[in-house]
Design an enzyme around this catalytic site. Sequence first.
Site, short mmCIF file in Angstrom:
data_model
loop_
_atom_site.label_atom_id
_atom_site.label_comp_id
_atom_site.label_asym_id
_atom_site.label_seq_id
_atom_site.Cartn_x
_atom_site.Cartn_y
_atom_site.Cartn_z
N HIS A 33 0.74 -1.12 0.19
CA HIS A 33 0.08 -0.04 -0.03
C HIS A 33 0.85 1.19 0.10
O HIS A 33 2.01 1.24 0.52
CB HIS A 33 -1.02 -0.13 1.36
CG HIS A 33 -0.37 0.04 2.71
ND1 HIS A 33 0.38 -1.19 3.16
CD2 HIS A 33 -0.05 0.95 3.41
CE1 HIS A 33 0.74 -0.81 4.33
NE2 HIS A 33 0.65 0.51 4.51
N HIS A 63 0.77 5.34 0.94
CA HIS A 63 0.28 6.67 1.85
C HIS A 63 0.25 7.69 1.24
O HIS A 63 1.45 8.37 0.71
CB HIS A 63 0.63 6.73 3.30
CG HIS A 63 0.82 5.61 4.17
ND1 HIS A 63 0.06 5.55 5.41
CD2 HIS A 63 1.71 4.64 3.95
CE1 HIS A 63 0.41 4.33 5.98
NE2 HIS A 63 1.11 3.73 5.35
P1 5GP Z 1 2.12 0.92 7.38
O1 5GP Z 1 2.65 1.12 8.47
O2 5GP Z 1 1.72 -0.73 7.35
O3 5GP Z 1 2.74 1.49 5.94
O4 5GP Z 1 0.64 1.60 7.49
C1 5GP Z 1 -0.63 0.95 7.73
C2 5GP Z 1 -1.86 1.96 7.80
O5 5GP Z 1 -2.99 1.29 7.90
C3 5GP Z 1 -1.73 2.68 9.27
O6 5GP Z 1 -1.62 4.19 8.74
C4 5GP Z 1 -3.10 2.43 9.76
O7 5GP Z 1 -3.54 3.49 10.49
C5 5GP Z 1 -3.74 1.78 8.64
N1 5GP Z 1 -4.79 0.72 9.07
C6 5GP Z 1 -4.56 -0.10 9.70
N2 5GP Z 1 -5.85 -0.97 10.03
C7 5GP Z 1 -6.69 -0.38 9.22
C8 5GP Z 1 -8.10 -0.53 9.05
O8 5GP Z 1 -8.60 -1.41 9.46
N3 5GP Z 1 -8.71 0.48 8.21
C9 5GP Z 1 -8.04 1.52 7.68
N4 5GP Z 1 -8.83 2.42 7.19
N5 5GP Z 1 -6.78 1.70 8.03
C10 5GP Z 1 -6.05 0.93 8.66
#
Ligand code: 5GP
Length: 137
Positions: free
Chosen positions: A98, A100
Site C-alpha cells: 500500500h 500512503h
Molecule cells: P504501514 O505502517 O503498514 O505502512 O501503515 C498501515 C496503515 O494502515 C496505518 O496508517 C493504519 O492507520 C492503517 N490501518 C490499519 N488498519 C486499518 C483499518 O482497519 N482500516 C483503515 N482504513 N486503515 C487501517
Amino acid sequence: MPSVFSRIVSGELPSAKVYEDDETLAFMDINPASRGHTLVICKEEHPDIFSTPPHLIAAVAQTTQKVALALRDALNIDGLNIIQNNGAAAGQVVFHYHVHLIPRWQGDHVLRSWTPHPTDPSELQAIAEQIRAALED
Ligand code: 5GP
C-alpha cells in the site's frame, strides 16, 4: 489469514472508500497523520514492493496519481507526502502492499524529514556499483 486490507476489499470490514477499479482500492486511513490521509492498495494481497507483480505496482501508481489530483482539488493542500513502507524495520505494520498519501499544509509539522549525513563521493560510487551489480543479476 487475509490481511486487514483484504478484509476491507471483500467488504467484511468497513472503510471510507474514495476510488476503486479492478486492481486497486483507495480509502481513508483509520488513524490519519493529517486530514485526508488516504491509502491506495492493490486488491490482490502481496506483502510489499519486493513481492508485488510489476503490473500491480503500476496500477497502484496510477491510482495514487488520480487520488493525489483529487486531494489537491478537494482539500486545498499545500503539499503531499507519498510514503510506502516495506518491512517492520521501515515501519510497515500492515503487510499488504500500500501507498500512503498524506496531505500537507504550510507549517503543519506533520512529518519530520530524515537527517542528511554528508558522505565521501567514493563511498557513493562503491554503493552504486553494488546496486548496479544486483540489477545485472
Ligand atoms: P504501514 O505502517 O503498514 O505502512 O501503515 C498501515 C496503515 O494502515 C496505518 O496508517 C493504519 O492507520 C492503517 N490501518 C490499519 N488498519 C486499518 C483499518 O482497519 N482500516 C483503515 N482504513 N486503515 C487501517
